[in-house]
Design a protein around this motif. Sequence first.
Motif, PDB file in Angstrom:
ATOM      1  N   MET A 158      41.625  19.633 -45.275  1.00 38.28           N
ATOM      2  CA  MET A 158      40.961  19.062 -46.442  1.00 38.28           C
ATOM      3  C   MET A 158      40.096  20.113 -47.144  1.00 38.28           C
ATOM      4  O   MET A 158      40.060  20.202 -48.374  1.00 38.28           O
ATOM      5  CB  MET A 158      40.113  17.869 -46.031  1.00 38.28           C
ATOM      6  CG  MET A 158      40.920  16.673 -45.536  1.00 38.28           C
ATOM      7  SD  MET A 158      42.053  16.028 -46.810  1.00 38.28           S
ATOM      8  CE  MET A 158      40.879  15.388 -48.003  1.00 38.28           C
ATOM      9  N   VAL A 159      39.398  20.930 -46.337  1.00 37.19           N
ATOM     10  CA  VAL A 159      38.576  21.993 -46.923  1.00 37.19           C
ATOM     11  C   VAL A 159      39.464  23.033 -47.604  1.00 37.19           C
ATOM     12  O   VAL A 159      39.201  23.459 -48.731  1.00 37.19           O
ATOM     13  CB  VAL A 159      37.703  22.657 -45.835  1.00 37.19           C
ATOM     14  CG1 VAL A 159      36.989  23.881 -46.399  1.00 37.19           C
ATOM     15  CG2 VAL A 159      36.691  21.659 -45.284  1.00 37.19           C
ATOM     16  N   ALA A 160      40.530  23.444 -46.917  1.00 39.51           N
ATOM     17  CA  ALA A 160      41.411  24.469 -47.466  1.00 39.51           C
ATOM     18  C   ALA A 160      42.116  24.004 -48.731  1.00 39.51           C
ATOM     19  O   ALA A 160      42.298  24.783 -49.673  1.00 39.51           O
ATOM     20  CB  ALA A 160      42.435  24.889 -46.412  1.00 39.51           C
ATOM     21  N   ARG A 161      42.511  22.747 -48.777  1.00 40.59           N
ATOM     22  CA  ARG A 161      43.210  22.234 -49.963  1.00 40.59           C
ATOM     23  C   ARG A 161      42.303  22.229 -51.184  1.00 40.59           C
ATOM     24  O   ARG A 161      42.777  22.316 -52.319  1.00 40.59           O
ATOM     25  CB  ARG A 161      43.751  20.831 -49.695  1.00 40.59           C
ATOM     26  CG  ARG A 161      44.967  20.783 -48.819  1.00 40.59           C
ATOM     27  CD  ARG A 161      46.206  21.359 -49.509  1.00 40.59           C
ATOM     28  NE  ARG A 161      46.765  20.448 -50.489  1.00 40.59           N
ATOM     29  CZ  ARG A 161      46.821  20.657 -51.784  1.00 40.59           C
ATOM     30  NH1 ARG A 161      46.325  21.779 -52.285  1.00 40.59           N
ATOM     31  NH2 ARG A 161      47.361  19.785 -52.595  1.00 40.59           N
ATOM     32  N   ALA A 162      40.985  22.128 -50.973  1.00 38.71           N
ATOM     33  CA  ALA A 162      40.057  22.207 -52.098  1.00 38.71           C
ATOM     34  C   ALA A 162      40.028  23.617 -52.682  1.00 38.71           C
ATOM     35  O   ALA A 162      39.795  23.800 -53.876  1.00 38.71           O
ATOM     36  CB  ALA A 162      38.660  21.789 -51.656  1.00 38.71           C
ATOM     37  N   HIS A 163      40.267  24.619 -51.841  1.00 39.14           N
ATOM     38  CA  HIS A 163      40.313  26.008 -52.301  1.00 39.14           C
ATOM     39  C   HIS A 163      41.691  26.347 -52.855  1.00 39.14           C
ATOM     40  O   HIS A 163      41.822  26.835 -53.983  1.00 39.14           O
ATOM     41  CB  HIS A 163      39.988  26.965 -51.149  1.00 39.14           C
ATOM     42  CG  HIS A 163      38.545  27.004 -50.760  1.00 39.14           C
ATOM     43  ND1 HIS A 163      37.634  27.865 -51.327  1.00 39.14           N
ATOM     44  CD2 HIS A 163      37.856  26.282 -49.847  1.00 39.14           C
ATOM     45  CE1 HIS A 163      36.447  27.683 -50.787  1.00 39.14           C
ATOM     46  NE2 HIS A 163      36.557  26.724 -49.878  1.00 39.14           N
ATOM     47  N   PHE A 164      42.703  26.098 -52.043  1.00 38.32           N
ATOM     48  CA  PHE A 164      44.076  26.480 -52.390  1.00 38.32           C
ATOM     49  C   PHE A 164      44.777  25.279 -53.010  1.00 38.32           C
ATOM     50  O   PHE A 164      45.553  24.584 -52.367  1.00 38.32           O
ATOM     51  CB  PHE A 164      44.792  26.993 -51.140  1.00 38.32           C
ATOM     52  CG  PHE A 164      44.042  28.099 -50.451  1.00 38.32           C
ATOM     53  CD1 PHE A 164      44.064  29.385 -50.967  1.00 38.32           C
ATOM     54  CD2 PHE A 164      43.281  27.837 -49.323  1.00 38.32           C
ATOM     55  CE1 PHE A 164      43.353  30.405 -50.351  1.00 38.32           C
ATOM     56  CE2 PHE A 164      42.572  28.849 -48.694  1.00 38.32           C
ATOM     57  CZ  PHE A 164      42.608  30.142 -49.215  1.00 38.32           C
ATOM     58  N   SER A 165      44.473  25.053 -54.268  1.00 39.50           N
ATOM     59  CA  SER A 165      44.839  23.801 -54.939  1.00 39.50           C
ATOM     60  C   SER A 165      46.202  23.842 -55.613  1.00 39.50           C
ATOM     61  O   SER A 165      46.712  22.806 -56.049  1.00 39.50           O
ATOM     62  CB  SER A 165      43.779  23.465 -55.995  1.00 39.50           C
ATOM     63  OG  SER A 165      43.603  24.554 -56.893  1.00 39.50           O
ATOM     64  N   VAL A 166      46.813  25.025 -55.701  1.00 38.69           N
ATOM     65  CA  VAL A 166      48.073  25.175 -56.429  1.00 38.69           C
ATOM     66  C   VAL A 166      49.214  25.401 -55.446  1.00 38.69           C
ATOM     67  O   VAL A 166      49.092  26.188 -54.501  1.00 38.69           O
ATOM     68  CB  VAL A 166      47.992  26.351 -57.423  1.00 38.69           C
ATOM     69  CG1 VAL A 166      49.365  26.684 -57.997  1.00 38.69           C
ATOM     70  CG2 VAL A 166      47.007  26.029 -58.540  1.00 38.69           C
ATOM     71  N   LEU A 167      50.310  24.695 -55.673  1.00 37.16           N
ATOM     72  CA  LEU A 167      51.537  24.934 -54.918  1.00 37.16           C
ATOM     73  C   LEU A 167      52.454  25.799 -55.784  1.00 37.16           C
ATOM     74  O   LEU A 167      52.931  25.360 -56.828  1.00 37.16           O
ATOM     75  CB  LEU A 167      52.238  23.620 -54.579  1.00 37.16           C
ATOM     76  CG  LEU A 167      51.899  22.969 -53.243  1.00 37.16           C
ATOM     77  CD1 LEU A 167      52.635  21.633 -53.103  1.00 37.16           C
ATOM     78  CD2 LEU A 167      52.258  23.879 -52.089  1.00 37.16           C
ATOM     79  N   LEU A 168      52.676  27.040 -55.368  1.00 40.48           N
ATOM     80  CA  LEU A 168      53.546  27.926 -56.138  1.00 40.48           C
ATOM     81  C   LEU A 168      54.999  27.472 -56.010  1.00 40.48           C
ATOM     82  O   LEU A 168      55.444  27.101 -54.918  1.00 40.48           O
ATOM     83  CB  LEU A 168      53.407  29.366 -55.642  1.00 40.48           C
ATOM     84  CG  LEU A 168      52.060  30.048 -55.919  1.00 40.48           C
ATOM     85  CD1 LEU A 168      52.024  31.414 -55.270  1.00 40.48           C
ATOM     86  CD2 LEU A 168      51.803  30.171 -57.416  1.00 40.48           C
ATOM     87  N   PRO A 169      55.748  27.513 -57.110  1.00 32.69           N
ATOM     88  CA  PRO A 169      57.146  27.067 -57.094  1.00 32.69           C
ATOM     89  C   PRO A 169      58.056  28.125 -56.490  1.00 32.69           C
ATOM     90  O   PRO A 169      58.778  28.835 -57.191  1.00 32.69           O
ATOM     91  CB  PRO A 169      57.445  26.839 -58.575  1.00 32.69           C
ATOM     92  CG  PRO A 169      56.558  27.816 -59.292  1.00 32.69           C
ATOM     93  CD  PRO A 169      55.311  27.930 -58.448  1.00 32.69           C
TER      94      PRO A 169
END
Length: 249
Positions: A86-97
Amino acid sequence: MNVQVGFRYLKTGSGVATDSEMPLTAFAQFPALPTELRIKIWNESCHPRVVELHSQTFTDGVSETPKWVSNCSNPAALSVCFESRMVARAHFSVLLPVFRSMSKSGIPIPRDLYFDPASDLLAVLGQADFTRLVDLFKAVRLQDPAGRGLQRFCLSMSSWTHSFHFEAQTHMIWHMAVFSQLEELVLLMYDEQRPPANFRDGECVLEAVPGMDAFSRLFSANWRQLFDSAELRLMNLKFIPGPVSCAAA
């Protein structure tokens, strides 16, 4: 839950390491820490990265289509536990295609590669097609919660001079909305189309270019005469094969 950490104790003057001086690889009491402290530690683990992309052509039975591929690992905090994710997803918010490297069947397999557009540096290897770069920038900006999009970008020196060699054209491209948010541009001396063959689930780091200080200063000075929005650096790219936790120990 044992949490891997990167601290090392110093050896004593005797030159012999005791048990208390050996590298600390786990901290079993981590779950007992106050929540606020655990969250702070997880946040500290989300450091800026250099994420490589390269183009690879897949055959889908109808046509050959180039895809973005990356062999970089995801941040470790994304796979430790629910709290860290949950903490990491707040930082790394973009999924590269992006896709995985060519599979045995030749079928492209999408993968989840998480990216922080504010702090991570995106390094595109090989020749960069301008149209595909624009689409990539737009995909990042659409997912960015802040709406700014990619802010740190990196491509090879040869690709820059090949694709954007006319000063007027470069000036026009740079000031397009899709590139105007950049705060840093890095030109790479690494000139291969792909990472080394042994680079899997690893990490990339930037290194200074030996013997190129004078050229780098001259290049940067000329760059500042054209553009005043982004910092320019001339660097090498080093690949550390995964797993990162073992390679970096």
